[in-house]
Design an enzyme around this catalytic site. Structure first.
Site, PDB file in Angstrom:
ATOM      1  N   GLY A 164       0.891  -1.165  -0.107  1.00  0.00           N
ATOM      2  CA  GLY A 164      -0.125   0.103  -0.113  1.00  0.00           C
ATOM      3  C   GLY A 164       0.696   1.288   0.004  1.00  0.00           C
ATOM      4  N   CYS A 165       2.025   1.068  -0.079  1.00  0.00           N
ATOM      5  CA  CYS A 165       2.977   2.142  -0.188  1.00  0.00           C
ATOM      6  C   CYS A 165       3.665   2.208  -1.305  1.00  0.00           C
ATOM      7  CB  CYS A 165       4.279   2.022   0.846  1.00  0.00           C
ATOM      8  SG  CYS A 165       3.609   1.900   2.577  1.00  0.00           S
ATOM      9  N   GLN A 166       3.596   3.540  -2.056  1.00  0.00           N
ATOM     10  CA  GLN A 166       4.264   3.710  -3.322  1.00  0.00           C
ATOM     11  C   GLN A 166       5.698   3.432  -3.086  1.00  0.00           C
ATOM     12  OE1 GLN A 166       3.801   7.442  -5.060  1.00  0.00           O
ATOM     13  NE2 GLN A 166       2.961   6.922  -6.760  1.00  0.00           N
ATOM     14  N   SER A 167       6.636   3.777  -2.019  1.00  0.00           N
ATOM     15  CA  SER A 167       7.826   3.535  -2.137  1.00  0.00           C
ATOM     16  C   SER A 167       7.872   2.006  -1.356  1.00  0.00           C
ATOM     17  CB  SER A 167       8.508   4.567  -1.291  1.00  0.00           C
ATOM     18  OG  SER A 167       8.273   5.687  -1.463  1.00  0.00           O
TER      19      SER A 167
END
Length: 138
Positions: A50-53
């Site tokens: 759920g994190c772009q990074s």
């Protein structure tokens, strides 16, 4: 966590920043203070979805029942947000983590309203993951 301020000092330091550029720099500085994450901890089970990074968070419980968090990201601002979250959960038991609402702290810092939607979603994903890991320990 000795390198990081406590919750109250975090808030004081954050509010002392003159503008959002200074606040972002402070968040990045906090991330730089996190201890280095071991390579073996950069595993899929510690990866936060759920994190772009890329984000890894490790939770362990010490002999006193207090959780110890370690984490890292490939993005400087995200690593700083990890540090902010770790400060808020510092010295808590798993049950404390499950019961603790970080949102009032974010509101005091006006944090989420100055993050991009993808960063806000990533921050929420980190908090959900930490709470789920804590619930599994409690």
């Amino acid at each position: 966590m000795a390198l990081l301020p406590d919750k109250e000092k975090l808030l004081r330091n954050f509010l002392r920043c003159a503008n959002w550029e200074e606040k972002y720099l402070y968040i990045i500085e906090l991330g730089q203070r996190l201890p280095e994450l071991r390579d073996e901890d950069r595993s899929p089970q510690n990866s936060i979805q759920g994190c772009q990074s890329q984000v890894w968070i490790v939770m362990r419980q010490n002999a006193q029942g207090i959780i110890e968090l370690q984490g890292d990201s490939d993005a400087a601002i995200v690593k700083g947000l990890i540090a902010v979250v770790f400060i808020l959960y510092d010295q808590m038991t798993p049950q404390d983590v499950v019961n603790f609402d970080v949102r009032p702290w974010f509101e005091k810092m006006a944090l989420t309203q100055h993050l991009t939607p993808s960063r806000s979603q990533g921050l929420e994903a980190m908090i959900r993951a930490i709470r789920a890991k804590a619930a599994a320990l409690s």
